[in-house]
Design a protein around this motif. Sequence first.
Motif, PDB file in Angstrom:
ATOM      1  N   LEU A   2       0.837  -1.208   0.000  1.00 21.81           N
ATOM      2  CA  LEU A   2       0.000   0.000   0.000  1.00 21.81           C
ATOM      3  C   LEU A   2       0.869   1.253   0.000  1.00 21.81           C
ATOM      4  CD1 LEU A   2      -2.796  -0.857   2.588  1.00 21.81           C
ATOM      5  CD2 LEU A   2      -2.850  -1.051   0.109  1.00 21.81           C
ATOM      6  N   ASP A   3       0.344   2.316  -0.614  1.00 22.74           N
ATOM      7  CA  ASP A   3       1.056   3.595  -0.553  1.00 22.74           C
ATOM      8  C   ASP A   3       0.829   4.193   0.850  1.00 22.74           C
ATOM      9  OD1 ASP A   3      -1.455   4.790  -0.479  1.00 22.74           O
ATOM     10  OD2 ASP A   3      -1.527   4.957  -2.652  1.00 22.74           O
ATOM     11  N   PRO A   4       1.592   5.226   1.244  1.00 17.39           N
ATOM     12  CA  PRO A   4       1.487   5.742   2.622  1.00 17.39           C
ATOM     13  C   PRO A   4       0.060   6.145   3.005  1.00 17.39           C
ATOM     14  CG  PRO A   4       3.413   6.644   1.554  1.00 17.39           C
ATOM     15  CD  PRO A   4       2.691   5.875   0.512  1.00 17.39           C
ATOM     16  N   ALA A   5      -0.667   6.771   2.075  1.00 14.37           N
ATOM     17  CA  ALA A   5      -2.030   7.198   2.409  1.00 14.37           C
ATOM     18  C   ALA A   5      -2.932   5.986   2.614  1.00 14.37           C
ATOM     19  CB  ALA A   5      -2.571   8.079   1.290  1.00 14.37           C
ATOM     20  N   GLY A   6      -2.777   5.002   1.756  1.00 17.95           N
ATOM     21  CA  GLY A   6      -3.580   3.790   1.868  1.00 17.95           C
ATOM     22  C   GLY A   6      -3.268   3.041   3.147  1.00 17.95           C
ATOM     23  N   ARG A   7      -1.989   3.017   3.499  1.00 11.19           N
ATOM     24  CA  ARG A   7      -1.558   2.334   4.719  1.00 11.19           C
ATOM     25  C   ARG A   7      -2.161   3.012   5.943  1.00 11.19           C
ATOM     26  NH1 ARG A   7       2.837   3.737   7.468  1.00 11.19           N
ATOM     27  NH2 ARG A   7       3.337   2.362   9.188  1.00 11.19           N
ATOM     28  N   GLU A   8      -2.096   4.323   5.950  1.00  4.18           N
ATOM     29  CA  GLU A   8      -2.629   5.101   7.069  1.00  4.18           C
ATOM     30  C   GLU A   8      -4.133   4.859   7.200  1.00  4.18           C
ATOM     31  OE1 GLU A   8      -1.357   6.745   9.405  1.00  4.18           O
ATOM     32  OE2 GLU A   8      -3.216   7.614  10.194  1.00  4.18           O
ATOM     33  N   ALA A   9      -4.828   4.842   6.065  1.00  8.21           N
ATOM     34  CA  ALA A   9      -6.277   4.649   6.089  1.00  8.21           C
ATOM     35  C   ALA A   9      -6.632   3.259   6.612  1.00  8.21           C
ATOM     36  CB  ALA A   9      -6.825   4.843   4.683  1.00  8.21           C
ATOM     37  N   LEU A  10      -5.884   2.253   6.169  1.00 11.65           N
ATOM     38  CA  LEU A  10      -6.176   0.892   6.614  1.00 11.65           C
ATOM     39  C   LEU A  10      -5.887   0.740   8.109  1.00 11.65           C
ATOM     40  CD1 LEU A  10      -7.137  -1.853   5.453  1.00 11.65           C
ATOM     41  CD2 LEU A  10      -4.768  -2.522   5.376  1.00 11.65           C
ATOM     42  N   LEU A  11      -4.814   1.348   8.575  1.00 15.39           N
ATOM     43  CA  LEU A  11      -4.483   1.258   9.998  1.00 15.39           C
ATOM     44  C   LEU A  11      -5.555   1.957  10.845  1.00 15.39           C
ATOM     45  CD1 LEU A  11      -0.611   1.807   9.950  1.00 15.39           C
ATOM     46  CD2 LEU A  11      -1.849  -0.322  10.319  1.00 15.39           C
ATOM     47  N   GLN A  12      -6.039   3.083  10.349  1.00 18.44           N
ATOM     48  CA  GLN A  12      -7.134   3.789  11.048  1.00 18.44           C
ATOM     49  C   GLN A  12      -8.356   2.890  11.168  1.00 18.44           C
ATOM     50  OE1 GLN A  12      -8.547   7.457   9.394  1.00 18.44           O
ATOM     51  NE2 GLN A  12      -6.629   8.531   9.759  1.00 18.44           N
ATOM     52  N   LEU A  13      -8.625   2.217  10.073  1.00 16.68           N
ATOM     53  CA  LEU A  13      -9.793   1.343  10.029  1.00 16.68           C
ATOM     54  C   LEU A  13      -9.630   0.174  11.008  1.00 16.68           C
ATOM     55  CD1 LEU A  13     -12.387   1.000   8.328  1.00 16.68           C
ATOM     56  CD2 LEU A  13     -11.081  -0.518   6.889  1.00 16.68           C
ATOM     57  N   LEU A  14      -8.446  -0.401  11.035  1.00 11.97           N
ATOM     58  CA  LEU A  14      -8.195  -1.529  11.951  1.00 11.97           C
ATOM     59  C   LEU A  14      -8.311  -1.078  13.399  1.00 11.97           C
ATOM     60  CD1 LEU A  14      -5.192  -3.294  10.168  1.00 11.97           C
ATOM     61  CD2 LEU A  14      -7.547  -4.066  10.302  1.00 11.97           C
ATOM     62  N   GLU A  15      -7.804   0.110  13.675  1.00  7.37           N
ATOM     63  CA  GLU A  15      -7.914   0.653  15.035  1.00  7.37           C
ATOM     64  C   GLU A  15      -9.379   0.794  15.424  1.00  7.37           C
ATOM     65  OE1 GLU A  15      -5.557   4.256  14.825  1.00  7.37           O
ATOM     66  OE2 GLU A  15      -4.586   3.658  16.707  1.00  7.37           O
ATOM     67  N   ARG A  16     -10.168   1.273  14.463  1.00  6.31           N
ATOM     68  CA  ARG A  16     -11.580   1.504  14.727  1.00  6.31           C
ATOM     69  C   ARG A  16     -12.312   0.172  14.951  1.00  6.31           C
ATOM     70  NH1 ARG A  16     -16.307   3.534  10.914  1.00  6.31           N
ATOM     71  NH2 ARG A  16     -17.833   3.798  12.544  1.00  6.31           N
TER      72      ARG A  16
END
Lengths: 311, 333
Positions: B173-187
């Motif tokens: 994943l690109d940095p933005a995609g990675r950040e978004a996925l990590l946010q989602l997992l946290e949620r």
Amino acid sequence: MKGMNTQLSLKYSPWQEKTSRPYTAIAAIGRISLLLICRQRLFWGLLALAMLAFFFFLYGQYLMVWINLQFAHETVRIAGFSVNISQLLRFLDRLALQGTAHTYANFIWFQGYILVILLCFSGSHLFGNDIIYNTMIFYYSKPISPWYYFCGKCLAIIFLIVMTTFIPATILWFEAGLLLDGLTYYTQNYLVLLGIAGYSALIALTLSLLTATTAMIFQRTAPMVLAWMGLFVLLRMMANWLAMTTQEGDWRLLDFWNNLYLCGLWCFGIDHATIRPIPQPHYNNAFLVVFLIITLCILYICKQTRLEIYR
Amino acid sequence: MVFPSNQPLLELYHLGRDYGTVKALADITLTLPPGRIGLLGPNGAGKSTLLKILLGWLPPSRGTGRFMNVELTAPPAIRRQLRHLVGFMPEADAIIPGLSGVEYVAFAGELCGLPRRHALRRAHEILNFLDMDEARYRPVETYSSGMRQRVKLAQALVHDPLVLLLDEPTAGLDPAGREALLQLLERIASEYDKSIILSTHLLADVERICDHVVVLAAGRVRAAGQVEQLKDPRGSRYQLQISGNDTLFAQQLQLHHVAILDQRENGTWRVVAPADWTPQRFFAVAYQSQAIIHRLVPDEETLEELFLRMISFNNMDDDAKLGNHALPLGESG
């Protein structure tokens, strides 16, 4: 990942109801597999070709009865030539279009040509793609046994085989009854219907396992077609040449489709002596070869199932 | 199958797994509570083998263990039951070419025993949740990397599992995609009370979303515990952010035997103070040298440093060097 960093307002709800038994996944896998095949245009082309043989037999049976009733002793002109109807009937007799056990055995034999191409295409889509795209992990991560996966996939293959052999052959059987002696035909030939079922079941079982095995080995359509051509065409030519040269029927055991044909004829209860071309191997030997192939396929699938987990 | 939340998520006792003569997992003893757990290790550490054992694909060669109250040495049919409670997001694509996103997720639901109609409804629900709009009707093989990761996450979540096993979820994943996925997992972990076992070699991902970490190397546990507890506090090392007369401030610190390890252009310094030094003395020195301290924090070890420190030990004979970090999580945490 468009929009995922925005605030998500939607939620998903917990699942608190009972789940179905794991074996119900077989039907789901079979259904999805058929859906995947039906979405390919080539499938419809191959199915249309398979239907050509069916329509040939369907109208051939009708033509035979019609000719017999209308012009049995007459001479007709075809393309400017005078042809005696009895000569034409003798030619058509070779195809055995009189609603006998040979009619259906021959029909399934002819269907085999297009069926093998159809199965090569389906096998690479159903099994080959799962290996290429690592989809086995997807299936194995669900609460189902690896055997449910194989059963589901084989169910789709069996459906295709039944659709191209058993169902059309059964329609031909009904047609023969309607054209010939009506109820008398059905009552006298009900065992033929069992023969159709037996032959189709044997083909379905054997070819579904063979499709699964070869698709797992070759994965893509082109190498699979080549392998099946070797198995069903090259070996057949070789077996035929060896049998004719040596006059030893057992050489025909190399011809796998002939073995299935012999097993099918046994299901129809056909006398071994009436089988052409001669010489032919004994029914038992043909069954033995088919059994051997089935066993090898199952062993390979078992091994491959374990290997996929270890990958 | 029900799993009481007050019980450990995973208990392993001298668990091992061999492939022929190769020991993929040597001897693992571990107790993990429900939560967000990072599984760290270099290639060949045994992470994938451990995940396969947890998924019930492989039985252990030796030792025992329980994952969500199910014996890992139980017959395959019982181990398969585990997968009703577990959602697995593989590292590999694992897609079905020809199916649309929503069909793929609904099919995953059906395989988990959901009736067809409910599976389709939940597939739409979860894809809404993952913000996949019209893309859900496109064939999965046409998806970008980010969308593939999302649809793989959706198929893992569709049957409402208690635990998510994620194998390298941000790979590719690109940095933005990675950040978004990590946010989602946290949620997902915080709002829906799901436990997460995240297998990765990206330390930043673990640092970001996990509260516990297990470091594996050569089939053995090198460290296990809460991330904060495992990091070396490093005694008298500090990070400062200063402005003003930094030259004078540096001279003054050296006079007080404070060594400057690192001095960056943005005014961030890393320093080592003497044992009897107190943080208040930095402010006194700054006042004298006409500098302003904007930030003063103890200089903690990063997870990357921790990881490298842990895997640098070659075998378990080095446990003495590891100190109490090699304790099973249940005991240390």
